[in-house]
Design a protein around this motif. Sequence first.
Motif, PDB file in Angstrom:
ATOM      1  N   LEU A 111       0.825  -1.213   0.000  1.00  3.18           N
ATOM      2  CA  LEU A 111       0.000   0.000   0.000  1.00  3.18           C
ATOM      3  C   LEU A 111       0.860   1.263   0.000  1.00  3.18           C
ATOM      4  O   LEU A 111       0.558   2.238  -0.697  1.00  3.18           O
ATOM      5  CB  LEU A 111      -0.942   0.005   1.209  1.00  3.18           C
ATOM      6  CG  LEU A 111      -2.068  -1.050   1.182  1.00  3.18           C
ATOM      7  CD1 LEU A 111      -2.773  -1.114   2.528  1.00  3.18           C
ATOM      8  CD2 LEU A 111      -3.078  -0.747   0.068  1.00  3.18           C
TER       9      LEU A 111
ATOM     10  N   ARG B 173       1.183   4.091  -2.910  1.00  2.00           N
ATOM     11  CA  ARG B 173       0.917   5.508  -2.632  1.00  2.00           C
ATOM     12  C   ARG B 173       2.071   6.391  -3.101  1.00  2.00           C
ATOM     13  O   ARG B 173       1.861   7.494  -3.604  1.00  2.00           O
ATOM     14  CB  ARG B 173       0.685   5.700  -1.124  1.00  2.00           C
ATOM     15  CG  ARG B 173       0.056   7.045  -0.748  1.00  2.00           C
ATOM     16  CD  ARG B 173      -0.253   7.084   0.734  1.00  2.00           C
ATOM     17  NE  ARG B 173      -1.136   5.995   1.137  1.00  2.00           N
ATOM     18  CZ  ARG B 173      -1.394   5.685   2.395  1.00  2.00           C
ATOM     19  NH1 ARG B 173      -0.817   6.357   3.375  1.00  2.00           N
ATOM     20  NH2 ARG B 173      -2.204   4.692   2.678  1.00  2.00           N
TER      21      ARG B 173
ATOM     22  N   GLN C  64      -7.535  -0.181   0.377  1.00  2.00           N
ATOM     23  CA  GLN C  64      -6.856  -0.530   1.633  1.00  2.00           C
ATOM     24  C   GLN C  64      -7.765  -1.371   2.519  1.00  2.00           C
ATOM     25  O   GLN C  64      -7.351  -2.415   3.046  1.00  2.00           O
ATOM     26  CB  GLN C  64      -6.425   0.739   2.368  1.00  2.00           C
ATOM     27  CG  GLN C  64      -5.736   0.465   3.707  1.00  2.00           C
ATOM     28  CD  GLN C  64      -5.173   1.729   4.348  1.00  2.00           C
ATOM     29  OE1 GLN C  64      -4.732   2.634   3.652  1.00  2.00           O
ATOM     30  NE2 GLN C  64      -5.208   1.800   5.657  1.00  2.00           N
ATOM     31  N   LYS C  65      -9.000  -0.933   2.674  1.00  2.42           N
ATOM     32  CA  LYS C  65      -9.973  -1.662   3.497  1.00  2.42           C
ATOM     33  C   LYS C  65     -10.198  -3.065   2.945  1.00  2.42           C
ATOM     34  O   LYS C  65     -10.248  -4.045   3.696  1.00  2.42           O
ATOM     35  CB  LYS C  65     -11.291  -0.881   3.528  1.00  2.42           C
ATOM     36  CG  LYS C  65     -12.383  -1.541   4.348  1.00  2.42           C
ATOM     37  CD  LYS C  65     -13.653  -0.704   4.293  1.00  2.42           C
ATOM     38  CE  LYS C  65     -14.786  -1.402   5.052  1.00  2.42           C
ATOM     39  NZ  LYS C  65     -16.054  -0.635   4.964  1.00  2.42           N
TER      40      LYS C  65
ATOM     41  N   TYR D 199      -7.219  -5.502   3.765  1.00  2.00           N
ATOM     42  CA  TYR D 199      -7.179  -5.906   5.174  1.00  2.00           C
ATOM     43  C   TYR D 199      -8.348  -6.846   5.514  1.00  2.00           C
ATOM     44  O   TYR D 199      -8.188  -7.776   6.322  1.00  2.00           O
ATOM     45  CB  TYR D 199      -7.194  -4.685   6.088  1.00  2.00           C
ATOM     46  CG  TYR D 199      -5.837  -4.023   6.204  1.00  2.00           C
ATOM     47  CD1 TYR D 199      -4.771  -4.685   6.813  1.00  2.00           C
ATOM     48  CD2 TYR D 199      -5.609  -2.747   5.696  1.00  2.00           C
ATOM     49  CE1 TYR D 199      -3.518  -4.099   6.913  1.00  2.00           C
ATOM     50  CE2 TYR D 199      -4.353  -2.151   5.800  1.00  2.00           C
ATOM     51  CZ  TYR D 199      -3.314  -2.828   6.403  1.00  2.00           C
ATOM     52  OH  TYR D 199      -2.070  -2.248   6.503  1.00  2.00           O
TER      53      TYR D 199
END
Length: 364
Positions: free
Chosen positions: A58, A62, A213-214, A217
């Motif tokens: 991640l 970015r 991202q969510k 995870y």
Amino acid sequence: MIEKGKISASQMGKMLYLAILPTAILTTPAITFKFAKQDLWISPIWALCGLIVIFVSLRLHRMYPGLNIVQACERIVGRFPGKIIGFIFPLFYLYFNGIIVREYSEFVVGAFLIRTPLIVVSGSIVLVCAIAARGGVEIVGRFSELILPAFITFFLLIVVPIIPDLQVTNMLPIMPEGIRPSIEGAIVLQTWFSEFLTASFLLPFVADQKKSQKSVYISLLAVILTLIVSNLVTLLLLGELTGNYTYPFLIVARYINLADFFTHLESLYMAIWVLGAFVKICVFFYVTVLGAAQWMNLSDYRPIVFPLGLLLILFSMWVAPNFQELTHAIATSVTLAIITLFVIIPALLLCLAWVKKRLRAESR
């Protein structure tokens, strides 16, 4: 851009879930039991490599939006060293996917198609996966979305009927020697958690970046919970016998007998394995082809799909002379290699990228 397709964050999460879990359910209960004994259900909780790899993927995404780790290598360490490091990733994905294809073939031949040559089973699954990968990331994403409900349904059809026969005493005492055995059992599991580096190759194609991202995870959490359930069910049913079987969860499926009618559910396990392995091989093969094409600066990855498919079949034959040695390698040298290439090297690349960014900011 080589690939113009787009996937949703949800599709990426489903691809990662199915790209990691199937082979873990197959062999990890037996391997983990040798180290953790009755604490094997605790071992999946120690998903340290998964957390590290997701964080690295991640952060690199970015810092270098639109680039995967193969492309970012050249930006971080320069053109020539970046090419050398970038070449390692698709090459190792090809080798590692060869191990997965071999696992798939050994299971199908050993448990069901006893008279079928390994090369026939390997060749058929690689051909289907090559056709799917040639269709692009959208096709693979849609396959994952289609297959996941069936995968979960078949998994529950094995777990739920067996609940009345589970013996809770098989998991007692909990942690009699502290957390050390469960951590030792988790070392082998880091092989599977390290595979979350695949997210680096999928993130550039996610349409809704804010949810990515969510989604990653959630996928990690789902993998951990599924492994806990499969390990726990296997332990509570088989007890000390868990370590004696090559495929303990298959024995669980064969044990089910409801009113002498609902029996022989190993066919459901076969369905879980075939569906899950298809997505796993497909995702890893797509990543291999995409990474190789980007490393060679090709305008299209499709021309190299079938040549790399042939190489994949050859790698599946070369990785080990038999399944026993393959299992031993997965628990030893392969684990070390994957942690080095999928965790340590990406983490070092992130550190270098961060230092480079800080120095550039200070020079201004």
